[in-house]
Write a protein that holds these residues in place. Structure first.
Motif, PDB file in Angstrom:
ATOM      1  N   ASP A 184       0.867  -1.178   0.000  1.00 48.78           N
ATOM      2  CA  ASP A 184       0.000   0.000   0.000  1.00 48.78           C
ATOM      3  C   ASP A 184       0.905   1.230   0.000  1.00 48.78           C
ATOM      4  OD1 ASP A 184      -1.554   2.244   0.925  1.00 48.78           O
ATOM      5  OD2 ASP A 184      -3.090   0.822   1.570  1.00 48.78           O
ATOM      6  N   TYR A 185       0.686   2.125  -0.946  1.00 45.43           N
ATOM      7  CA  TYR A 185       1.560   3.296  -1.076  1.00 45.43           C
ATOM      8  C   TYR A 185       1.696   4.060   0.234  1.00 45.43           C
ATOM      9  CZ  TYR A 185       3.236   7.936  -2.197  1.00 45.43           C
ATOM     10  OH  TYR A 185       3.949   9.103  -2.185  1.00 45.43           O
ATOM     11  N   PHE A 186       0.645   4.145   1.009  1.00 45.67           N
ATOM     12  CA  PHE A 186       0.652   4.993   2.208  1.00 45.67           C
ATOM     13  C   PHE A 186       1.247   4.314   3.433  1.00 45.67           C
ATOM     14  CE2 PHE A 186      -2.604   6.833  -0.525  1.00 45.67           C
ATOM     15  CZ  PHE A 186      -2.178   8.152  -0.542  1.00 45.67           C
ATOM     16  N   ASP A 187       1.628   3.042   3.310  1.00 50.07           N
ATOM     17  CA  ASP A 187       2.259   2.338   4.423  1.00 50.07           C
ATOM     18  C   ASP A 187       3.777   2.447   4.343  1.00 50.07           C
ATOM     19  OD1 ASP A 187      -0.187   1.522   5.356  1.00 50.07           O
ATOM     20  OD2 ASP A 187      -0.101  -0.452   4.408  1.00 50.07           O
ATOM     21  N   THR A 188       4.432   2.314   5.483  1.00 54.21           N
ATOM     22  CA  THR A 188       5.870   2.072   5.515  1.00 54.21           C
ATOM     23  C   THR A 188       6.044   0.568   5.661  1.00 54.21           C
ATOM     24  OG1 THR A 188       6.402   4.224   6.470  1.00 54.21           O
ATOM     25  CG2 THR A 188       8.018   2.469   6.777  1.00 54.21           C
ATOM     26  N   ALA A 189       6.505  -0.069   4.590  1.00 50.49           N
ATOM     27  CA  ALA A 189       6.490  -1.528   4.544  1.00 50.49           C
ATOM     28  C   ALA A 189       7.786  -2.073   3.958  1.00 50.49           C
ATOM     29  CB  ALA A 189       5.307  -2.013   3.712  1.00 50.49           C
ATOM     30  N   LYS A 190       8.220  -3.211   4.488  1.00 46.24           N
ATOM     31  CA  LYS A 190       9.406  -3.883   3.974  1.00 46.24           C
ATOM     32  C   LYS A 190       9.048  -4.649   2.699  1.00 46.24           C
ATOM     33  CE  LYS A 190      12.429  -5.931   6.715  1.00 46.24           C
ATOM     34  NZ  LYS A 190      13.090  -6.944   7.590  1.00 46.24           N
ATOM     35  N   TRP A 191       9.931  -4.600   1.734  1.00 46.14           N
ATOM     36  CA  TRP A 191       9.763  -5.414   0.529  1.00 46.14           C
ATOM     37  C   TRP A 191      11.111  -6.030   0.179  1.00 46.14           C
ATOM     38  CZ3 TRP A 191      11.227  -3.844  -4.747  1.00 46.14           C
ATOM     39  CH2 TRP A 191      11.972  -2.658  -4.786  1.00 46.14           C
ATOM     40  N   THR A 192      11.070  -7.187  -0.446  1.00 42.90           N
ATOM     41  CA  THR A 192      12.283  -7.967  -0.659  1.00 42.90           C
ATOM     42  C   THR A 192      12.373  -8.421  -2.107  1.00 42.90           C
ATOM     43  OG1 THR A 192      12.230  -8.751   1.632  1.00 42.90           O
ATOM     44  CG2 THR A 192      13.582 -10.003   0.086  1.00 42.90           C
ATOM     45  N   VAL A 193      13.583  -8.342  -2.643  1.00 39.97           N
ATOM     46  CA  VAL A 193      13.856  -8.873  -3.971  1.00 39.97           C
ATOM     47  C   VAL A 193      15.002  -9.863  -3.881  1.00 39.97           C
ATOM     48  CG1 VAL A 193      13.010  -6.858  -5.238  1.00 39.97           C
ATOM     49  CG2 VAL A 193      15.403  -6.948  -4.518  1.00 39.97           C
ATOM     50  N   GLU A 194      15.023 -10.770  -4.828  1.00 43.07           N
ATOM     51  CA  GLU A 194      16.169 -11.666  -4.987  1.00 43.07           C
ATOM     52  C   GLU A 194      17.014 -11.140  -6.129  1.00 43.07           C
ATOM     53  OE1 GLU A 194      16.372 -16.367  -5.022  1.00 43.07           O
ATOM     54  OE2 GLU A 194      16.010 -15.606  -7.048  1.00 43.07           O
ATOM     55  N   TRP A 195      18.239 -10.758  -5.816  1.00 43.65           N
ATOM     56  CA  TRP A 195      19.174 -10.319  -6.842  1.00 43.65           C
ATOM     57  C   TRP A 195      19.968 -11.515  -7.342  1.00 43.65           C
ATOM     58  CZ3 TRP A 195      21.950  -5.448  -4.394  1.00 43.65           C
ATOM     59  CH2 TRP A 195      21.065  -4.361  -4.418  1.00 43.65           C
ATOM     60  N   THR A 196      20.163 -11.581  -8.658  1.00 46.95           N
ATOM     61  CA  THR A 196      21.095 -12.524  -9.258  1.00 46.95           C
ATOM     62  C   THR A 196      22.189 -11.699  -9.912  1.00 46.95           C
ATOM     63  OG1 THR A 196      19.354 -14.155  -9.664  1.00 46.95           O
ATOM     64  CG2 THR A 196      21.407 -14.394 -10.908  1.00 46.95           C
ATOM     65  N   ILE A 197      23.408 -11.827  -9.379  1.00 50.33           N
ATOM     66  CA  ILE A 197      24.532 -11.000  -9.812  1.00 50.33           C
ATOM     67  C   ILE A 197      25.711 -11.915 -10.124  1.00 50.33           C
ATOM     68  CG2 ILE A 197      25.941  -8.988  -9.277  1.00 50.33           C
ATOM     69  CD1 ILE A 197      24.121  -8.442  -6.900  1.00 50.33           C
ATOM     70  N   GLY A 198      26.096 -11.953 -11.388  1.00 53.48           N
ATOM     71  CA  GLY A 198      27.252 -12.753 -11.760  1.00 53.48           C
ATOM     72  C   GLY A 198      27.155 -14.187 -11.314  1.00 53.48           C
ATOM     73  N   GLY A 199      25.955 -14.763 -11.370  1.00 52.46           N
ATOM     74  CA  GLY A 199      25.749 -16.145 -10.980  1.00 52.46           C
ATOM     75  C   GLY A 199      25.450 -16.345  -9.515  1.00 52.46           C
ATOM     76  N   GLN A 200      25.577 -15.310  -8.688  1.00 49.60           N
ATOM     77  CA  GLN A 200      25.242 -15.385  -7.273  1.00 49.60           C
ATOM     78  C   GLN A 200      23.830 -14.855  -7.043  1.00 49.60           C
ATOM     79  OE1 GLN A 200      29.306 -13.420  -5.979  1.00 49.60           O
ATOM     80  NE2 GLN A 200      28.352 -14.358  -4.191  1.00 49.60           N
ATOM     81  N   THR A 201      23.155 -15.407  -6.040  1.00 45.79           N
ATOM     82  CA  THR A 201      21.845 -14.895  -5.665  1.00 45.79           C
ATOM     83  C   THR A 201      21.909 -14.365  -4.234  1.00 45.79           C
ATOM     84  OG1 THR A 201      21.071 -17.052  -4.888  1.00 45.79           O
ATOM     85  CG2 THR A 201      20.625 -16.482  -7.194  1.00 45.79           C
ATOM     86  N   ALA A 202      21.113 -13.339  -3.974  1.00 48.49           N
ATOM     87  CA  ALA A 202      21.092 -12.728  -2.642  1.00 48.49           C
ATOM     88  C   ALA A 202      19.734 -12.087  -2.419  1.00 48.49           C
ATOM     89  CB  ALA A 202      22.199 -11.689  -2.511  1.00 48.49           C
ATOM     90  N   LEU A 203      19.271 -12.128  -1.181  1.00 49.12           N
ATOM     91  CA  LEU A 203      18.032 -11.454  -0.813  1.00 49.12           C
ATOM     92  C   LEU A 203      18.353 -10.057  -0.292  1.00 49.12           C
ATOM     93  CD1 LEU A 203      16.047 -14.282   1.054  1.00 49.12           C
ATOM     94  CD2 LEU A 203      15.640 -13.388  -1.252  1.00 49.12           C
ATOM     95  N   VAL A 204      17.636  -9.079  -0.806  1.00 49.63           N
ATOM     96  CA  VAL A 204      17.844  -7.689  -0.412  1.00 49.63           C
ATOM     97  C   VAL A 204      16.501  -7.101  -0.010  1.00 49.63           C
ATOM     98  CG1 VAL A 204      18.605  -5.404  -1.165  1.00 49.63           C
ATOM     99  CG2 VAL A 204      19.813  -7.453  -1.960  1.00 49.63           C
ATOM    100  N   SER A 205      16.410  -6.648   1.221  1.00 44.88           N
ATOM    101  CA  SER A 205      15.176  -6.061   1.751  1.00 44.88           C
ATOM    102  C   SER A 205      15.371  -4.574   1.995  1.00 44.88           C
ATOM    103  CB  SER A 205      14.768  -6.739   3.066  1.00 44.88           C
ATOM    104  OG  SER A 205      14.402  -8.084   2.860  1.00 44.88           O
ATOM    105  N   ARG A 206      14.329  -3.797   1.638  1.00 41.43           N
ATOM    106  CA  ARG A 206      14.355  -2.365   1.877  1.00 41.43           C
ATOM    107  C   ARG A 206      12.980  -1.941   2.389  1.00 41.43           C
ATOM    108  NH1 ARG A 206      16.898  -3.106  -3.164  1.00 41.43           N
ATOM    109  NH2 ARG A 206      15.277  -2.142  -4.438  1.00 41.43           N
ATOM    110  N   TRP A 207      12.903  -0.708   2.863  1.00 45.04           N
ATOM    111  CA  TRP A 207      11.657  -0.175   3.401  1.00 45.04           C
ATOM    112  C   TRP A 207      11.129   0.907   2.475  1.00 45.04           C
ATOM    113  CZ3 TRP A 207       9.057  -2.033   7.607  1.00 45.04           C
ATOM    114  CH2 TRP A 207       9.744  -2.968   8.395  1.00 45.04           C
ATOM    115  N   ASN A 208       9.916   0.725   2.005  1.00 44.56           N
ATOM    116  CA  ASN A 208       9.260   1.730   1.174  1.00 44.56           C
ATOM    117  C   ASN A 208       8.351   2.587   2.050  1.00 44.56           C
ATOM    118  OD1 ASN A 208       8.702   2.829  -1.489  1.00 44.56           O
ATOM    119  ND2 ASN A 208       6.631   2.064  -1.185  1.00 44.56           N
ATOM    120  N   ARG A 209       8.358   3.903   1.810  1.00 45.33           N
ATOM    121  CA  ARG A 209       7.492   4.811   2.564  1.00 45.33           C
ATOM    122  C   ARG A 209       6.997   5.892   1.611  1.00 45.33           C
ATOM    123  NH1 ARG A 209      10.859   5.325   7.064  1.00 45.33           N
ATOM    124  NH2 ARG A 209      12.020   3.702   6.012  1.00 45.33           N
TER     125      ARG A 209
END
Length: 262
Positions: A184-209
Motif C-alpha cells: 500500500d503506497y501509504f504504508d511504511t512496509a518492507k519489501w524484498t527482492v532476490e538479486w542474481t549477480i554474476g551467478g550469485q543470488t542474494a536477498l535484499v530487503s528495503r523499506w518503502n514509505r
C-alpha cells in the motif's frame, strides 16, 4: 531499479513474497557475501553508473575543498568521484567486505570506517559541509536516529544529499506483479527482492514509505528541503543501453533530495 536491471544480463531481480522470506535477518542484505559481484555491476550498469551516481554528483555541484561524508559508501565509487573533484571525503559503511574493496580502490590513506547508519557515528559535531547518502536510507525502517546523527555531524547550513527508492516505482512494481496488497503506497512496509549477480543470488530487503513520510522525517530532524529531483539518465545511456532506454524512456527509479541543516 528493476526494468533496466532486467535488461542487464549480469544483474536481474525478482520480487519475493514476504511469506517466503526467512525471519533470519542475516540472510538478507549480506553485502559481504556478494561484494565483488555487486561492485563489478555497479561500476558499469545503467541504473548506478549512468543514472543514480551522475545525478548525485550533479546535485552536489562544485565540491572542491568541501569536507564530505559518504554515508553508505560501499566500494567507493562515489567517494572516488567526489575526491577527484577536489572534495575531502570520509566514508562509512556497515559492510566490511565492501569497505575492503573501497580501500583497494582509494588507497590505505582513505578515511573509511565500519559503522551502522542508525547508530552513533564516529565523528565529532559539526564536522562536515555535506553528507552524501546514496541509496542507503531506504534500508532503515526508522529514519529518525540516522537523520539525527547526520544532522549532528553536519555544520550549520550544511547539506544532506540523498537518493532513495522512488515510492511510486516500488508501488508500481508490486502492482505489475499482481501483489499490490503487499505494498500500500501509504504504508511504511518492507519489501524484498532476490538479486542474481554474476551467478550469485542474494536477498535484499528495503523499506518503502510514502513521500509525505520522507518529508516529515527530514523536517522533523531539522532539515529544510531545497531540492526534490526526478532526473533523466546521463545522455550517454541512450547509446550504451538503447534497448533499456527505449523500453523505459522516462525514468522513475529513484527520488533525490537536497536538504539544508538549519
Amino acid at each position: 531499479m528493476t526494468s533496466s536491471e532486467r535488461q542487464d544480463h549480469t544483474f536481474s531481480t525478482r520480487l519475493v513474497s514476504p511469506s517466503s522470506v526467512t525471519v533470519d535477518p542475516s540472510k538478507t542484505n549480506d553485502y559481504n557475501s556478494f561484494a565483488e559481484a555487486y561492485t563489478a555491476v555497479n561500476e558499469t550498469n545503467l541504473v548506478n553508473a549512468y543514472y543514480e551516481r551522475p545525478a548525485m554528483l550533479a546535485l552536489a555541484g562544485d565540491v572542491a575543498g568541501r569536507q564530505i561524508l559518504d554515508a553508505g559508501c560501499g566500494s567507493g565509487a562515489l567517494f572516488a568521484a567526489l575526491r577527484d573533484r577536489g572534495a575531502l571525503v570520509s566514508g562509512l559503511d556497515s559492510s566490511a567486505g565492501m569497505l575492503g574493496l573501497a580501500r583497494q580502490r582509494l588507497g590505505d590513506g582513505a578515511d573509511l570506517q565500519v559503522a551502522d547508519l542508525g547508530s552513533p557515528l564516529p565523528y565529532p559535531d559539526d564536522t562536515f559541509d555535506d553528507v552524501m547518502a546514496s541509496l542507503v536510507l531506504h534500508y532503515l525502517e526508522d529514519w529518525g536516529p540516522a537523520l539525527a546523527e547526520l544532522r549532528r555531524v553536519l555544520r550549520p547550513g550544511g547539506r544532506l544529499i540523498a537518493s532513495v527508492d522512488h515510492p511510486f516505482a516500488v508501488n508500481l512494481i508490486h502492482r505489475e506483479a499482481g501483489r499490490e496488497v503487499e505494498c500500500d503506497y501509504f504504508d511504511t512496509a518492507k519489501w524484498t527482492v532476490e538479486w542474481t549477480i554474476g551467478g550469485q543470488t542474494a536477498l535484499v530487503s528495503r523499506w518503502n514509505r510514502p513521500l509525505h513520510a520522507m518529508i516529515e522525517a527530514f523536517t522533523g530532524a531539522g532539515f529544510r528541503i531545497t531540492v526534490i529531483s526526478e532526473p533523466e539518465p546521463d545522455p550517454a545511456a541512450r547509446e550504451m543501453f538503447p534497448e533499456a532506454i527505449a523500453a523505459e524512456p522516462r525514468f522513475l527509479c529513484f527520488l533525490f533530495f537536497v536538504l539544508q541543516a538549519d
